[in-house]
Design an enzyme around this catalytic site. Sequence first.
Site, PDB file in Angstrom:
ATOM      1  N   CYS A   4       0.835  -1.317  -0.078  1.00 49.88           N
ATOM      2  CA  CYS A   4       0.011   0.095   0.025  1.00 49.88           C
ATOM      3  C   CYS A   4       0.999   1.230   0.133  1.00 49.88           C
ATOM      4  CB  CYS A   4      -0.878  -0.045   1.267  1.00 49.88           C
ATOM      5  SG  CYS A   4      -1.897  -1.620   1.382  1.00 49.88           S
ATOM      6  N   HIS A  16      -9.547   2.462  -0.725  1.00 56.32           N
ATOM      7  CA  HIS A  16      -8.201   2.460  -0.820  1.00 56.32           C
ATOM      8  C   HIS A  16      -7.395   1.864  -2.171  1.00 56.32           C
ATOM      9  CE1 HIS A  16      -4.046   1.432   0.342  1.00 56.32           C
ATOM     10  NE2 HIS A  16      -4.519   0.766   1.529  1.00 56.32           N
ATOM     11  N   HIS A  59      -2.908   8.909   5.576  1.00 54.83           N
ATOM     12  CA  HIS A  59      -3.189   7.512   4.682  1.00 54.83           C
ATOM     13  C   HIS A  59      -4.591   7.186   5.124  1.00 54.83           C
ATOM     14  CE1 HIS A  59      -2.044   3.913   2.590  1.00 54.83           C
ATOM     15  NE2 HIS A  59      -2.425   3.100   3.699  1.00 54.83           N
TER      16      HIS A  59
END
Lengths: 382, 312, 96
Positions: free
Chosen positions: A150, A310, A276
């Site tokens: 990620c 995401h 994030h």
Amino acid sequence: MKNHQIAISAMGCISAAGRNITETLQAFDKGCVNVGKVTLFETTLNKPVFEVRDYQPKCKNRTLSLLLSAVEEAIKGYDGDISDKNKRVGVCFGTTVASQLNNIEFYKEFRETGQADITVIDEYLNGNLAEVIAKKYKLKGPRSVVVNACSSGVDAIGVAVSWLKNDICDIAIAGGADELNKIPLCGFNSLGIMSDMPCAPFDKDRKGLSLGEGAGVLILEREKAANLYVSAYGSGSDAYHLTAPHPDGAGLKSAIKEAIGEAGIELRDIDFINAHGTATLDNDKVEGKVIGEFFGPDIKAFSTKGYTGHTLGAAGAIEAVFTALALREGWIPKSAGFQNEDKEIGISPLKKKTEVKGQYALSTSLAFGGNNAALVIKKREE
Amino acid sequence: MNIQGIGTISTLGRGSESFTKALHQGPVEPKIVEYSPVTKKTIPVFSVDDKVLKDKEALKSCRRADRFCKMAVLAAGDALKDSGIEIAEDEKIGVIVSTAFGPHQTTFNFLDNILDYGEANVSPTIFSHSVHNAAASYIASALNIQGPASTLTDFCFSFSNALQLADAWINQGRCKYVLAGTVDELSPAMEYICDQKLNISELVPGEGSTFFLLSAGKRKAKYCDIECNQSSKGKEDDGKNISSFNNCPAWGWIASGSSFYCASAALMLKNKHIYQNFIELKKDVSAEHSDNIKNIRFFDKTKKIVFNLTIS
Amino acid sequence: MQESEEKRLVEIRNKLKVLLVDHLSLEDVKPEDIKDDEILFGEGLGLDSLDAVEIVVLLQRNFGLEVKDMNKGREIFYSLDTLAKYVAANTEDKSE
């Protein structure tokens, strides 16, 4: 080594928030959220996702197509000739899906019959994101694909920054891309960190992440006059656990420290933070705590995951673009999905569109494997 | 950049000593494996023996690790150990793992899960190990390294990518040392793919991991200096050159295997001995003890990258 | 009646011990090494958050049980004994 300024010469992005920068800014301005059921493939998992809608893919490989869209937008906005033979142009992209041999049909066929359609493998071998873009634009510089889960997208920008600072290339096209894919959908579901409702970053009642897809791209150049710069990049490992963040945010702290030090600024110079903020219990708790500890509880922070979901390997790059856009436009969007403050978290994101005037902004990324990264973006002094 | 330590794991065993010994001895026979119980088709491979991957001490924080991660952790740990360098607390080490194909056996295991148990009933452990950077994560926790870590993938260019970034990180002062290397594994599906795509009579697939502990050039090298460049910059022939990779080295064909060639070149310089059977030798370089050998330069398979190793 | 219930618990405990050892890569642990009231996380068997979600999958696959709320999961997963009792209470006794 001279601390070169790395100019952001052009940008491009595509996500559920919009198929380009203009659409994205419109969605942010209005607080529009484009979330829905999975339509790209058959699945029994009924989770909300952030797909790029009304999109005609440019090729069979959707991740590559999304990347091409963002690269084309960036190149369109670039005022030089990207294929200039006298320039070494590097390409570095982050991804998760495009790097994996994960074709279910191919594997099922192989398992059942001992053979399978080998053209699937040819497509995979010809699908290296950096190689395809370098060939398409006849670029003669270094190339790399970063696969740090990620944080891949922001780490790819970090690699490009290292290349430019070390004079390995003159220009770099850097970013990340990932399509919505069945494998991570099943995987994140099995980890119990996927929400049944659209994700709610930093919210007291957050129930996990929602997946999305997209791509973000920056064209970076050394020593060039520009309105926006990548001031610094920093990263650090938790050295703790494969899937859980370090409870104290050890790696994130060292990433932020490195980036702030490299930028030659103080923590208080950071005006706002694009976090994030995946909306999982652990990520938001650890990230919020670190941000609160470093920058105080009143720092203007937000997560754009409420607009994009995401986007995995694309996330860090898309968010770098969003951070640069916020500096340029002078406002940050409301944190979509956030409603109620969580006292356990050290920060509370903004509920409405807010004006920002500072010169520096920070974008943070946390990943599986304990990778953490921080990017400082700077606006030219007025 | 200087090589301070080497760790390697392959069909030849674990550690630079067994690697050197195998280079002395020359080619070994590959193992024949059946990659599909349906077709009963077989393929020769140079695989890593599972016994070699057993090391309780080195793998104590790696309970769940798959073969891919174990190979990387052992090779990286060995490279650090081999250097003999005690890393002070304020000295940063970076980790750069490069891989051509990633932990595909684990990805296929995850696909097995989806096919056998359904989408909602898959193993989160297998999923979390299917990401390419799982190995870097295990290396960082097993060796307690908190510096920057990155995993790169670019098929045959994976290792040169890693070296280039390691050099940049060290020059930039991001870290004092970098553990950089490669890891790639075999699996039945990969063996099928190799059977289809490779000329097996010339290229026998292999697997393994090789890591280097790298430092800035100014620190005295335990082994030698290493650099890699686009081939246009390298001179092709100066007598001491070794022209290109052999078709099938003792450790087999590994897409990210330029790290293995670099390891053997570094060992040749250190041991002042040219080993046969793994690199196509120029006719004027003989396989014997040589005090004069100071530099080894060779191309990777694509002829695009030249590796240059020099002992001072 | 009570005797058969206890017998069933023993069976479930034994089955769980085997499942945990097999699926959580517990090195050097044999099913019989696990105590009936072994604490699963932290100081006990040393399991962590990733094992917890793996146990959720094990319960689903082997007993058809769905643990959705991980807060409730924390109580259920406290020890081998609490886990076995949860399985016993939520599955049918096939021996009857």
